[in-house]
Design a protein around this motif. Sequence first.
Motif, mmCIF file in Angstrom:
data_model
loop_
_atom_site.group_PDB
_atom_site.id
_atom_site.type_symbol
_atom_site.label_atom_id
_atom_site.label_comp_id
_atom_site.label_asym_id
_atom_site.label_seq_id
_atom_site.Cartn_x
_atom_site.Cartn_y
_atom_site.Cartn_z
ATOM 1 N N ASP A 1 0.855 -1.178 0.000
ATOM 2 C CA ASP A 1 0.000 0.000 0.000
ATOM 3 C C ASP A 1 0.894 1.231 0.000
ATOM 4 O O ASP A 1 1.765 1.384 0.859
ATOM 5 N N GLY A 2 0.688 2.114 -0.957
ATOM 6 C CA GLY A 2 1.549 3.287 -1.098
ATOM 7 C C GLY A 2 1.549 4.187 0.114
ATOM 8 O O GLY A 2 2.584 4.733 0.504
ATOM 9 N N VAL B 1 4.825 5.383 2.404
ATOM 10 C CA VAL B 1 5.120 6.795 2.647
ATOM 11 C C VAL B 1 5.112 7.095 4.142
ATOM 12 O O VAL B 1 5.952 7.842 4.651
#
Length: 70
Positions: free
Chosen positions: A15-16, A20
């Motif tokens: 999951d981006g 991040v």
Amino acid sequence: MNGRPAESGEKPSADGMTVVSYLLGGLAVWGGAGWLADRALGFEALFLPIGLVLGLVGAIYLIITQYVRF
């Protein structure tokens, strides 16, 4: 990561936002610790860059161990 259970043999995709958040969290926590060490010990900017590098390296290590399979 997308709300569905992974089918057998299917790896869940990274999951981006999680990646991040690891990067920003590592920088914030260890950079903050370096900044506090600088303030407490009276240095201008000695431990802040060290903390930022450690946070970035730690975050990348976590991302690789969780999402990259060799």
